[in-house]
Structure formats: C-alpha cells, structure tokens
Design a protein around this motif. Sequence first.
Motif, mmCIF file in Angstrom:
data_model
loop_
_atom_site.group_PDB
_atom_site.id
_atom_site.type_symbol
_atom_site.label_atom_id
_atom_site.label_comp_id
_atom_site.label_asym_id
_atom_site.label_seq_id
_atom_site.Cartn_x
_atom_site.Cartn_y
_atom_site.Cartn_z
ATOM 1 N N VAL A 1 0.844 -1.206 0.000
ATOM 2 C CA VAL A 1 0.000 0.000 0.000
ATOM 3 C C VAL A 1 0.879 1.255 0.000
ATOM 4 O O VAL A 1 0.640 2.202 -0.765
ATOM 5 C CB VAL A 1 -0.947 -0.003 1.217
ATOM 6 N N HIS A 2 1.903 1.274 0.868
ATOM 7 C CA HIS A 2 2.823 2.414 0.920
ATOM 8 C C HIS A 2 3.564 2.587 -0.400
ATOM 9 O O HIS A 2 3.775 3.714 -0.875
ATOM 10 C CB HIS A 2 3.836 2.228 2.048
ATOM 11 N N PHE A 3 3.952 1.460 -1.019
ATOM 12 C CA PHE A 3 4.696 1.508 -2.280
ATOM 13 C C PHE A 3 3.841 2.150 -3.371
ATOM 14 O O PHE A 3 4.302 3.025 -4.123
ATOM 15 C CB PHE A 3 5.112 0.095 -2.679
ATOM 16 N N LYS A 4 2.590 1.709 -3.473
ATOM 17 C CA LYS A 4 1.698 2.256 -4.498
ATOM 18 C C LYS A 4 1.406 3.734 -4.270
ATOM 19 O O LYS A 4 1.179 4.494 -5.220
ATOM 20 C CB LYS A 4 0.392 1.468 -4.507
ATOM 21 N N ALA A 5 1.460 4.140 -2.988
ATOM 22 C CA ALA A 5 1.201 5.556 -2.664
ATOM 23 C C ALA A 5 2.449 6.413 -2.848
ATOM 24 O O ALA A 5 2.390 7.634 -2.681
ATOM 25 C CB ALA A 5 0.686 5.674 -1.239
ATOM 26 N N GLY A 6 3.574 5.774 -3.193
ATOM 27 C CA GLY A 6 4.815 6.527 -3.401
ATOM 28 C C GLY A 6 5.592 6.811 -2.124
ATOM 29 O O GLY A 6 6.599 7.535 -2.165
ATOM 30 N N ASN A 7 5.154 6.238 -1.001
ATOM 31 C CA ASN A 7 5.862 6.429 0.266
ATOM 32 C C ASN A 7 6.839 5.270 0.433
ATOM 33 O O ASN A 7 6.599 4.317 1.172
ATOM 34 C CB ASN A 7 4.865 6.478 1.421
ATOM 35 N N PHE A 8 7.980 5.375 -0.264
ATOM 36 C CA PHE A 8 8.902 4.240 -0.356
ATOM 37 C C PHE A 8 9.646 3.985 0.956
ATOM 38 O O PHE A 8 9.976 2.837 1.271
ATOM 39 C CB PHE A 8 9.883 4.469 -1.504
ATOM 40 N N ALA A 9 9.921 5.037 1.732
ATOM 41 C CA ALA A 9 10.591 4.845 3.019
ATOM 42 C C ALA A 9 9.715 4.036 3.973
ATOM 43 O O ALA A 9 10.182 3.122 4.668
ATOM 44 C CB ALA A 9 10.947 6.190 3.633
ATOM 45 N N ALA A 10 8.404 4.365 3.991
ATOM 46 C CA ALA A 10 7.469 3.614 4.836
ATOM 47 C C ALA A 10 7.321 2.187 4.327
ATOM 48 O O ALA A 10 7.161 1.239 5.111
ATOM 49 C CB ALA A 10 6.113 4.309 4.864
ATOM 50 N N ALA A 11 7.403 2.018 2.997
ATOM 51 C CA ALA A 11 7.310 0.675 2.422
ATOM 52 C C ALA A 11 8.487 -0.178 2.883
ATOM 53 O O ALA A 11 8.312 -1.353 3.239
ATOM 54 C CB ALA A 11 7.284 0.766 0.898
ATOM 55 N N VAL A 12 9.683 0.416 2.888
ATOM 56 C CA VAL A 12 10.868 -0.318 3.356
ATOM 57 C C VAL A 12 10.665 -0.792 4.793
ATOM 58 O O VAL A 12 10.975 -1.935 5.146
ATOM 59 C CB VAL A 12 12.130 0.581 3.265
ATOM 60 N N LYS A 13 10.130 0.074 5.643
ATOM 61 C CA LYS A 13 9.908 -0.269 7.041
ATOM 62 C C LYS A 13 8.910 -1.421 7.182
ATOM 63 O O LYS A 13 9.112 -2.348 7.985
ATOM 64 C CB LYS A 13 9.413 0.962 7.790
ATOM 65 N N SER A 14 7.845 -1.380 6.406
ATOM 66 C CA SER A 14 6.840 -2.446 6.483
ATOM 67 C C SER A 14 7.394 -3.764 5.963
ATOM 68 O O SER A 14 7.157 -4.836 6.544
ATOM 69 C CB SER A 14 5.597 -2.040 5.676
ATOM 70 N N TYR A 15 8.144 -3.703 4.852
ATOM 71 C CA TYR A 15 8.735 -4.932 4.320
ATOM 72 C C TYR A 15 9.754 -5.517 5.302
ATOM 73 O O TYR A 15 9.900 -6.741 5.409
ATOM 74 C CB TYR A 15 9.407 -4.642 2.977
ATOM 75 N N GLU A 16 10.451 -4.638 6.010
ATOM 76 C CA GLU A 16 11.412 -5.112 7.012
ATOM 77 C C GLU A 16 10.701 -5.885 8.119
ATOM 78 O O GLU A 16 11.181 -6.922 8.583
ATOM 79 C CB GLU A 16 12.171 -3.923 7.594
ATOM 80 N N GLU A 17 9.537 -5.377 8.545
ATOM 81 C CA GLU A 17 8.747 -6.079 9.548
ATOM 82 C C GLU A 17 8.267 -7.431 9.009
ATOM 83 O O GLU A 17 8.268 -8.444 9.726
ATOM 84 C CB GLU A 17 7.549 -5.218 9.954
#
Length: 557
Positions: free
Chosen positions: A400-416
């Motif tokens: 969801v973060h990736f599609k919204a362009g929030n790549f830093a938040a996407a990295v954090k979620s994928y890390e979890e």
Amino acid sequence: MPDANALKDQGNKAFATKDWDKAIDLFSQAIAIDGSNHVLYSNRSAAYTGKREWTTALKDAEKCIELNPTWSKGYARKGAALHGAKSYDEAIAAYEAGLKIEDSAPLRKGLQEVKDAKSFDSEGQKGDNPFASMFADPNLIGKLATNPRTSKHLADPSFVQKLQFYQKNPQMLDMTDPRMIDVLGALMGIDMQGFSRPEGSNEMPTGMSTNDEVPSSPLPTSSSSPPKPSTSSAPSTEDVEMEDVDDDEAKAKKEAEILKKNGSEAYKKRDFEEAAKYFQQAWDVWPKDITFLTNLGAVYFEQGNFDQAIETCEKAVEEGRSLRADYKLIAKAYGRVGASYQRKGDLPSAIKYYEKSLTEHRTPDILNKLREAEKIKADADKKAYIDPEKSAVAREEGNVHFKAGNFAAAVKSYEEAIKRNPADARGYNNRAAAYIKLVAFPEALKDVNKAIEVDPTFVKAYIRKANVLLSMREHTKALEAVQEAELHDEGKKNATELQQLEYKIQMALYEQRGEETQEQTLERAMRDPEVAVSPLVHMLVSIFLLIYLRFSLYRTS
C-alpha cells in the motif's frame, strides 16, 4: 606494560597497607588504560576516602555510578564520601538508593553509621562532647610529651598540627586516627589499648578490606560512642604485632582444609554425593572460606540440581560480602549462578549474573559465556517473533505504501514482514523494489541476492536483480541474471518480460561500447573481477587488442 587488572591488584595491595597515595596512583594508571571500568573509579574513590579527600572521593563515586548505575557499591562509595564530608542527608539518600538496587549488609551498615553520626552531631552541637574539655587544655602537648605511649606520636608534625587544631576547636574532635586512642588514654590516666586493634592484626576495622572490597563507608568518626574504661589488661603495640590465633580455630581450619581436599578428590572421581558431603562439612567446621560453598555449588551443578546450585552460590556471595572475601571468589560464585540459570533455560537471568560476575572480576571464560547466552537469546527472540500471518499483513501494508509513493514507509513495512517470516523470499524482493525507487542500489542488490538464496527458483527475484544491475551499469552481469531467470522460468510464463529486458540491456551495452575507445574497453574489462582473476583471459584480451591496433594502423597508412 601492565594491564588494567594487574594495576588494580597492585592498587588493592597498596590500599591494604594504607598507602593511599600509591593506591591512588595505581588506580589512576589503570583508569588511563580502561576508562570504562567502573570498579577502578570505585576503588580510587575508596582510596581518596582513606586519605580523607572527600570531594575527590565523591567525584570518583559519581563517575562509578555514571558508568554502571545498577552497581550498588557505587552508591556505597558515594555515601561514604558524603558521610566524611558531613553531608548526612545526602549520604543517607545515596545509601538508600543503593539499597533499592541490592539489599546488602555493607549498605545497611553504612546507612546506620550515617544516621548515628547525624544524631551524634546534633547532640554535639549542644555541647555534649565528653572529651572536648580534655583537648581544650592549653598544656595538652606538654602532657603528651611526658607520656611514653604518646611521646612517639609527636614526632609526626602533621599529628601535632591535628592536636593543635583540636585545642582550638575541641568540638571538631575526630577519633578516626588510631593514635587518638593513646592520647585519650593518657589524658584519662588509663590504658586504652584494650579497646584498640593491635598493630599488624589481621582483623580489619569496620569498612576496611584487603582486596577489591575496599571501604564501603568511612572509618568511625566522632559519631561513634566513646569507649568505656576497663580494668582488663591487653598487650600494647610494642609487645604484639599479630593477634594470637586461637588453638581451636586453627584446628578447625586445618580440619576444614582436609575435608575440602577429600571433597575435591571425590569430585574428580565424579562421586558427587560424597563430594557434596565433604564440602558441606568443611563449611560447617570453618564457615570463613566461601570456596567450600562455591565448590558445593559446582557439585550440585554437575548433578543437574540447578536450583540448589543457585541457592548455594548466592549464599556464597552473601557470606563473602560479610567476610570481605576476594572479589575473584565473588565473581566465580556469580558465574556459577549464571551457568545454572543458562542450563535451566532462563537466559535473561543467566545474562544478568554473568554481567554481575564481570563487574567483580573480568575473565575471558565468563565473557565468552555471556556472549554465547546473548546470542542464544537473540536467536530465540527472533524465532519467537516469527509469525507468517503477521508477515503477510506487514507485506501488504508495504505494498500500500509503495503504491502511494511512500517508499521509506514501504521499506519499514517490508522489514517487519521479513522479521516475521525470514523464510519468505517475497519480503526481500519487495524491499529491493522500494530501495530501487530510493536509488539505494547496493541495498537493493543485497536484498535480491538474499531472496534468491532463500528461494533459488524465484524468477521475479532474478528479473529484479537484472534491473538493479542495469541501473548500476553492470550490463554483463545483468544479462547473466536474465539468463538465470530463463533457466528457472518453467512454462515460459515470463518469457515476454525477459525478452524485453534482455533487449533493453543489449541496447544499453551497445551504447556504452559505442562511446568507448578500445583502451577504455580494455580497462573496463580488466576491472571485471571475473576477467581480472584469470591470467589467461587477461593475456588473450591483450593479444587481441594489440593485433587490432596494428591492423588499424596498417589500414590508415
């Protein structure tokens, strides 16, 4: 060059002989080598306390607490320094803070001494000091000079100055100096040696020790109750250097050593029941050597009776504190408690006691056990954290973060998602995609390689790897990644995407080569690790380039 521990041991020996300046110098040298060792500041604080330099002692005590706020002895040092400076309320607060960390006999004793001193000083201000009038006598020095017991003390100019100070300020009378006992006896006309410790005696006064257990509180001051005269006779310091050892005690000690030896022999034969019996008997006969208890704890450990091993070694620590045992023995007892907890599977407690052991005495054996326990605990925590369902939720949040362009938040979620399920290659592959958007190509390359390591048939990871290498202008390696993807692409489901990617890489490679001279091409080839490590390829490329250059020159001529 001596290490910090060797200097500390030398400082402890100097402390035992009351050579404060030498002890301070040795502890200072050790601190210069290992400035993070809180025990060194603790010991130097005690040496300054012995020298009655309260301000400096307080400074070192506070540094000790700063380095290790959970070490109760640091608060004892602080309380001792404040006690000596007559800052009673602050000293009480320091001792009470230490007791919140560890309920130890030295802290309780120090606290009581401060309270007594505070109470006595309050009474002394009302003029209740029973010796003040004696020391106010203007003929004080003359009387002491004619007394054979006190005349020798007057050879010390600093002691004479102290007496002159008390003449002018009798309300400030302080009985910490043992020579004051002789002075008091001379003024009262009685032999006070029966109330003092013979010089050279092994018996240590309150708050003193001959090892790392250096004074936890200052020597008794004027707050102590004055000794009551007695008619009993006692040998003077001129006649006695050491106290005679009681025959019964000597016999008991010898018997205990024999029992200990028998226990050690039984232990070596792995006859643990017999060894336990001997070590317990040794302690019962001579309860002044905690090695009997630590050995008994080792027996229980070998028997698998870990709770009893813990109880016995904790008793060894408690008894050792009251006996002012060598800090190395205390450390050994703590180490065995830690090992017992580790065998029980209680890793947090094991780590706690290993750390306590290291604060007493640092040894490679316990340090390695601590690191092993910490590693096992970290691995166990990781395994306990794994939850595939929560991993899927975190990965979806990352999408969801990736599609919204929030790549830093996407990295954090994928890390979890990776932490929750490190066996799922999709988490690494998705995080690599987010890293690419953040232009963090080295991190992206690490993630796709990890995804391939987890799942070697994961075609999407090979495709993403090829894209990463293309962005890094590693075109040859990008083509290799495409070829690997084609090998694992069962049913040719990704054939079209792979063909398009290969064409894109070939065009980029063609453009790169079109912009290069032959020399630059050779230089780039030599930077390739696969080429550089092969002397044969190096030679062939060099020959080819030489032929090409000569042919070019021939045609132009």
